[in-house]
Design an enzyme around this catalytic site. Structure first.
Site, PDB file in Angstrom:
ATOM      1  N   ASP A  45       0.809  -1.215   0.000  1.00 37.59           N
ATOM      2  CA  ASP A  45       0.000   0.000   0.000  1.00 37.59           C
ATOM      3  C   ASP A  45       0.844   1.268   0.000  1.00 37.59           C
ATOM      4  O   ASP A  45       1.616   1.502   0.936  1.00 37.59           O
ATOM      5  CB  ASP A  45      -0.896  -0.025   1.252  1.00 37.59           C
ATOM      6  CG  ASP A  45      -2.130   0.829   1.080  1.00 37.59           C
ATOM      7  OD1 ASP A  45      -2.038   1.847   0.375  1.00 37.59           O
ATOM      8  OD2 ASP A  45      -3.176   0.474   1.651  1.00 37.59           O
ATOM      9  N   ASP A  46       0.682   2.085  -1.023  1.00 39.62           N
ATOM     10  CA  ASP A  46       1.341   3.398  -1.124  1.00 39.62           C
ATOM     11  C   ASP A  46       2.864   3.309  -1.293  1.00 39.62           C
ATOM     12  O   ASP A  46       3.574   4.280  -1.004  1.00 39.62           O
ATOM     13  CB  ASP A  46       1.031   4.290   0.102  1.00 39.62           C
ATOM     14  CG  ASP A  46      -0.433   4.722   0.179  1.00 39.62           C
ATOM     15  OD1 ASP A  46      -1.237   4.235  -0.633  1.00 39.62           O
ATOM     16  OD2 ASP A  46      -0.766   5.545   1.048  1.00 39.62           O
ATOM     17  N   CYS A  85      -6.712   3.698  -2.874  1.00 42.48           N
ATOM     18  CA  CYS A  85      -6.802   2.309  -2.397  1.00 42.48           C
ATOM     19  C   CYS A  85      -7.948   1.467  -2.938  1.00 42.48           C
ATOM     20  O   CYS A  85      -7.734   0.417  -3.528  1.00 42.48           O
ATOM     21  CB  CYS A  85      -6.866   2.310  -0.869  1.00 42.48           C
ATOM     22  SG  CYS A  85      -5.361   2.906  -0.099  1.00 42.48           S
ATOM     23  N   ARG A  89      -7.867  -1.469  -5.860  1.00 44.20           N
ATOM     24  CA  ARG A  89      -8.115  -2.879  -5.512  1.00 44.20           C
ATOM     25  C   ARG A  89      -9.273  -3.469  -6.310  1.00 44.20           C
ATOM     26  O   ARG A  89      -9.264  -4.652  -6.670  1.00 44.20           O
ATOM     27  CB  ARG A  89      -8.393  -2.993  -4.014  1.00 44.20           C
ATOM     28  CG  ARG A  89      -7.115  -2.974  -3.198  1.00 44.20           C
ATOM     29  CD  ARG A  89      -7.335  -2.420  -1.785  1.00 44.20           C
ATOM     30  NE  ARG A  89      -6.176  -1.615  -1.456  1.00 44.20           N
ATOM     31  CZ  ARG A  89      -5.062  -2.083  -0.892  1.00 44.20           C
ATOM     32  NH1 ARG A  89      -4.994  -3.335  -0.507  1.00 44.20           N
ATOM     33  NH2 ARG A  89      -4.027  -1.303  -0.692  1.00 44.20           N
ATOM     34  N   LYS A 138      -5.050  -6.093   4.050  1.00 46.74           N
ATOM     35  CA  LYS A 138      -6.126  -5.094   3.893  1.00 46.74           C
ATOM     36  C   LYS A 138      -7.070  -5.461   2.756  1.00 46.74           C
ATOM     37  O   LYS A 138      -6.631  -5.790   1.658  1.00 46.74           O
ATOM     38  CB  LYS A 138      -5.453  -3.753   3.617  1.00 46.74           C
ATOM     39  CG  LYS A 138      -6.369  -2.643   3.144  1.00 46.74           C
ATOM     40  CD  LYS A 138      -5.603  -1.340   3.224  1.00 46.74           C
ATOM     41  CE  LYS A 138      -6.162  -0.298   2.296  1.00 46.74           C
ATOM     42  NZ  LYS A 138      -5.427   0.975   2.416  1.00 46.74           N
ATOM     43  N   HIS A 140     -10.622  -3.603   1.901  1.00 46.95           N
ATOM     44  CA  HIS A 140     -10.990  -2.267   1.404  1.00 46.95           C
ATOM     45  C   HIS A 140     -11.912  -2.244   0.190  1.00 46.95           C
ATOM     46  O   HIS A 140     -11.809  -1.369  -0.671  1.00 46.95           O
ATOM     47  CB  HIS A 140      -9.738  -1.424   1.130  1.00 46.95           C
ATOM     48  CG  HIS A 140      -9.946   0.005   1.526  1.00 46.95           C
ATOM     49  ND1 HIS A 140      -8.977   0.975   1.407  1.00 46.95           N
ATOM     50  CD2 HIS A 140     -11.037   0.622   2.035  1.00 46.95           C
ATOM     51  CE1 HIS A 140      -9.455   2.121   1.832  1.00 46.95           C
ATOM     52  NE2 HIS A 140     -10.712   1.927   2.209  1.00 46.95           N
ATOM     53  N   SER A 163      -8.510   1.128   5.450  1.00 49.55           N
ATOM     54  CA  SER A 163      -7.146   1.625   5.656  1.00 49.55           C
ATOM     55  C   SER A 163      -6.752   1.686   7.132  1.00 49.55           C
ATOM     56  O   SER A 163      -7.593   1.895   8.007  1.00 49.55           O
ATOM     57  CB  SER A 163      -6.989   3.015   5.042  1.00 49.55           C
ATOM     58  OG  SER A 163      -7.006   2.904   3.641  1.00 49.55           O
ATOM     59  N   HIS A 228       1.487   2.493   3.791  1.00 50.79           N
ATOM     60  CA  HIS A 228       0.450   3.510   4.046  1.00 50.79           C
ATOM     61  C   HIS A 228       0.600   3.961   5.504  1.00 50.79           C
ATOM     62  O   HIS A 228       0.874   3.140   6.377  1.00 50.79           O
ATOM     63  CB  HIS A 228      -0.907   2.840   3.824  1.00 50.79           C
ATOM     64  CG  HIS A 228      -2.101   3.736   3.835  1.00 50.79           C
ATOM     65  ND1 HIS A 228      -2.504   4.424   4.957  1.00 50.79           N
ATOM     66  CD2 HIS A 228      -2.998   4.048   2.874  1.00 50.79           C
ATOM     67  CE1 HIS A 228      -3.598   5.115   4.672  1.00 50.79           C
ATOM     68  NE2 HIS A 228      -3.919   4.908   3.405  1.00 50.79           N
ATOM     69  N   ASP A 280      -0.449  -0.591  -4.666  1.00 46.26           N
ATOM     70  CA  ASP A 280      -1.795  -0.137  -5.078  1.00 46.26           C
ATOM     71  C   ASP A 280      -1.834   1.280  -5.621  1.00 46.26           C
ATOM     72  O   ASP A 280      -2.776   1.661  -6.300  1.00 46.26           O
ATOM     73  CB  ASP A 280      -2.793  -0.289  -3.921  1.00 46.26           C
ATOM     74  CG  ASP A 280      -2.587   0.758  -2.822  1.00 46.26           C
ATOM     75  OD1 ASP A 280      -1.443   1.234  -2.636  1.00 46.26           O
ATOM     76  OD2 ASP A 280      -3.573   1.091  -2.142  1.00 46.26           O
ATOM     77  N   ASN A 281      -0.842   2.090  -5.293  1.00 47.19           N
ATOM     78  CA  ASN A 281      -0.755   3.463  -5.827  1.00 47.19           C
ATOM     79  C   ASN A 281       0.573   4.056  -5.381  1.00 47.19           C
ATOM     80  O   ASN A 281       1.293   3.469  -4.566  1.00 47.19           O
ATOM     81  CB  ASN A 281      -1.935   4.355  -5.387  1.00 47.19           C
ATOM     82  CG  ASN A 281      -2.183   4.376  -3.892  1.00 47.19           C
ATOM     83  OD1 ASN A 281      -3.174   3.843  -3.414  1.00 47.19           O
ATOM     84  ND2 ASN A 281      -1.275   4.983  -3.137  1.00 47.19           N
ATOM     85  N   LYS A 301       0.470   9.650  -5.126  1.00 46.63           N
ATOM     86  CA  LYS A 301      -0.885   9.179  -4.817  1.00 46.63           C
ATOM     87  C   LYS A 301      -1.906  10.309  -4.951  1.00 46.63           C
ATOM     88  O   LYS A 301      -1.631  11.451  -4.580  1.00 46.63           O
ATOM     89  CB  LYS A 301      -0.894   8.658  -3.378  1.00 46.63           C
ATOM     90  CG  LYS A 301      -2.255   8.292  -2.819  1.00 46.63           C
ATOM     91  CD  LYS A 301      -2.123   7.717  -1.418  1.00 46.63           C
ATOM     92  CE  LYS A 301      -3.494   7.393  -0.837  1.00 46.63           C
ATOM     93  NZ  LYS A 301      -3.405   6.609   0.405  1.00 46.63           N
TER      94      LYS A 301
HETATM   95 MG    MG Z   1      -2.920   2.944  -1.250  1.00 48.90          MG
END
Ligand code: MG
Length: 477
Positions: A45-46, A85, A89, A138, A140, A163, A228, A280-281, A301
């Site tokens: 994540d991130d 996020c 996903r 996660k 989400h 998150s 994240h 994811d980003n 992001k």
């Molecule tokens: Mg993310």
């Protein structure tokens, strides 16, 4: 074009199905028959493009992720569909642009919408071929029981439903969120779990899952909630890197990749398992020293510039994918579902999807099967399109930290709002999207604009007020 690609997709699906499928339980089954391959998918994540060793991260090392690059394939032009996020996903798990399945942004606790269980998820694709499936980390995509992983094709789930900053200790909005549940299957087993445990716990669950399912094909989705914010690392990793807590956290994620590789070797599954690692980003730049780096790319992001949507991507499958190769075909998370379905000989989803089989890209660096990739954001605004090396932005607002003081110690800085015009960039010579060529290349702008117009008709665009003919609803409450 659609017909040509879908014919190609069918053929590839059939060939891959032959490769992996026919010898499995069919008449030709014998001792030499290749069992169905396992798939392990890391979706962190991130994490930004620049946050791994092979892309020059500073102040810490990622030897295990670097090993994936050395022993597998890197796709240098791999994208998520949206720089946030939940939407990201939704695309990964359905093979669709997130606008097609009605998911946008980052869903909050008790969200009134979620991913419609009638959509076919990646996990359900694997279930159709008898795989054991699990997600650790996660989710989400909706936190109501009927939207949680066990209702979406996963046999096992341990993790958080949204998150890790949606809890009472948010630095800017303390008390705005309720307690953050930790779930075991559909059951809440704790609230506000010590996040220093997260990466280690999800890794231990993953290793245990591999060991328990060594005798049958499995799909393991490891969705680490970090890096994240809020950043947390276990004691063994805290204070171990020059980069500070961000480096500590990514080091622990890297060790998670190492632990999974070790488990695959120990169980003799190494050459039967495709391992994919991506994010994811891009980095959440307002968090300053608690954010990652987009490397050479612009913004992060929450924007459709390259820094928001272009991710590190590695795929390792010893004996089946080449080692140490880098391929530059532009492809996206939407392509993983049809690619993996083809690999295991699973039928494609009944509902229309957007992704295409990219096995030839992974296997031998074939050109992208997409004429163009489309980037929606902000509840369905078609902001940008990539066609070949060209990236066209339609006029849209975006957030930036340019000229702003970055955050420190987990407290974010404040974004400024900016606006882009109709801008065209040549990513081959200008990966940082800094030199607008729209005025010099009217024919390219016209070609991409025509593709965008067709896509607006199908999937809509808030910027032009276009309602898409093909969009489907999320599950609403
Ligand atoms: Mg993310």
């Amino acid at each position: 074009m659609d017909g040509r690609w879908s014919a190609g997709l069918l053929l590839l699906t059939a060939l891959c199905g032959l490769q992996w499928g026919c010898a499995w339980g069919g008449e030709e089954s014998d001792q030499r028959a290749a069992p169905l391959p396992n798939v392990v998918l890391f979706f962190v994540d991130d994490l930004g493009f620049g946050d791994v060793g092979v892309h020059g991260c500073r102040g810490y090392a990622t030897p295990n992720i670097d090993r994936l690059a050395r022993e597998g394939v890197e796709l240098t032009d791999f994208y998520v569909s949206q720089p946030v996020c939940s939407a990201s996903r939704a695309s990964l798990l359905t093979g669709c642009y997130a606008v097609r399945v009605g998911i946008s942004g980052a869903l909050g606790p008790h969200s009134a919408v979620g991913l419609d269980p009638d959509e076919t998820t990646l996990a359900e694709v694997f279930k159709s071929r008898g795989y054991a499936t699990a997600i650790f980390g996660k989710w989400h995509l909706g936190d109501r029981p009927e939207l949680l992983p066990l209702s979406q094709g996963f046999d096992e789930y341990y993790g958080i439903p949204y998150s890790n900053d949606m809890w009472p200790y948010h630095p800017e909005r303390p008390g705005a969120w309720g307690d953050l549940p930790t779930l075991e299957g559909d059951r809440v087993v704790g609230y506000n779990t010590d996040q220093n445990r997260f990466t280690g716990d999800f890794t231990a669950r993953s290793v245990d899952f591999i060991e328990r399912h060594r005798g049958e094909p499995f799909f393991l989705y490891i969705a680490h909630p970090m890096p994240h914010v809020p950043l947390h690392a276990s004691e063994a990793y805290r204070g171990t890197t020059e980069r500070g807590l961000f480096g500590d956290v990514v080091s622990e994620i890297d060790a998670s990749v190492g632990a999974v590789l070790e488990a695959l070797e120990r169980t003799g599954l190494d050459e039967r398992t495709l391992l994919i690692f991506t994010s994811d980003n891009g980095p959440w730049l307002s968090y300053g020293d608690h954010a990652g780096s987009a490397g050479p790319f612009r913004e992060g992001k929450g924007t459709t510039f390259e820094g928001g949507v272009r991710e590190p991507f590695f795929a390792r499958f010893p004996g089946h994918l080449p080692a140490g190769r880098r391929f530059a075909a532009p492809v996206m998370t939407i392509d993983l579902l049809p690619t993996l379905a083809g690999l295991i000989g699973a039928p494609p989803p009944e509902r229309k999807i957007d992704g295409l089989d990219i096995w030839p890209v992974l296997e031998r660096g074939a050109p992208s099967p997409h004429e163009a990739l489309f980037f929606w954001y902000h509840s369905g605004s078609l902001e940008a399109v990539r066609m070949g090396d060209w990236k066209l932005h339609f006029p849209h607002a975006y957030r930036t930290m340019r000229g702003r003081a970055p955050g420190t110690g987990g407290i974010p800085g404040k974004y400024a709002q900016a606006k882009t015009g109709l801008e065209l960039y040549d990513l081959a010579t200008d990966p940082g999207e800094s030199h607008d060529l729209a005025a010099e290349q009217p024919e390219v702008v016209a070609r991409i604009s025509a593709l965008a117009e067709e896509m607006r008709r199908r999937l809509g665009d808030r910027l032009t007020g276009t309602k898409g003919e093909e969009i489907r609803s999320p599950r609403r409450f």
